[in-house]
Write a protein that holds these residues in place. Structure first.
Motif, short mmCIF file in Angstrom:
data_model
loop_
_atom_site.label_atom_id
_atom_site.label_comp_id
_atom_site.label_asym_id
_atom_site.label_seq_id
_atom_site.Cartn_x
_atom_site.Cartn_y
_atom_site.Cartn_z
N GLU A 1 0.84 -1.19 0.00
CA GLU A 1 0.00 0.00 0.00
C GLU A 1 0.87 1.25 0.00
O GLU A 1 1.57 1.50 -0.95
N ASP A 2 0.88 2.02 1.09
CA ASP A 2 1.67 3.26 1.12
C ASP A 2 2.96 3.13 1.93
O ASP A 2 3.62 4.11 2.22
N GLU B 1 4.55 6.53 1.96
CA GLU B 1 4.31 7.30 0.73
C GLU B 1 3.64 8.61 1.09
O GLU B 1 2.78 8.67 1.96
#
Length: 144
Positions: free
Chosen positions: A121-122, A141
């Protein structure tokens, strides 16, 4: 593309630092720059960066948190290669996928330095392993 290049540069930096025979203590911040917070040794840090990560084997030799640049770095010692490989399997079971990997023989030694960049994911995780220790560099992120 810019983030990918940045992450690959971080992976290379961590891989090269794992190859060093120098003291593994984090360097003090230069005057005029934001200090990096040194976290408690011996304790796996619990923060936004490590949330959702399985706790790795070994002992936390040192850990830093650099909120300004959006990363957390943890150096673990006392980790055998089989324990390291088991941790990588757990990461993959938890949904992390390898984005990039490198390994290189350390000149004049029998050791091999292994570096891999993972994504879920991030959360970006760069892991560098070399005989008995590894470094986990975590970045979220949007905070890079």
């Amino acid at each position: 593309m810019k983030k990918t290049i940045l992450l690959l540069a971080m992976l290379l930096t961590i891989s090269l630092s794992a190859c060093s025979n120098q003291d593994l203590s984090p360097a003090p911040a230069d005057e005029g720059t934001q200090p990096v917070a040194t976290l408690e040794a011996g304790v796996w840090p619990a923060n936004a960066y490590t949330q959702g990560l399985p706790v790795p084997p070994g002992t936390v030799a040192w850990a830093t948190l650099d909120a300004e640049h959006g990363n957390c770095c943890v150096n673990l010692t006392g980790v055998g290669q089989s324990e390291y490989e088991e941790y990588i399997e757990v990461l993959q079971q938890e949904g992390f996928s390898a984005v990039e990997g490198v390994s290189e023989q350390i000149q004049g030694q029998e050791d091999v330095s292994i570096g891999t960049l993972y994504l879920k994911e991030d959360k970006w995780i760069s892991i560098s392993y070399m005989s008995d220790s590894f470094v986990i560099y975590i970045s979220l992120e949007g905070q890079q």
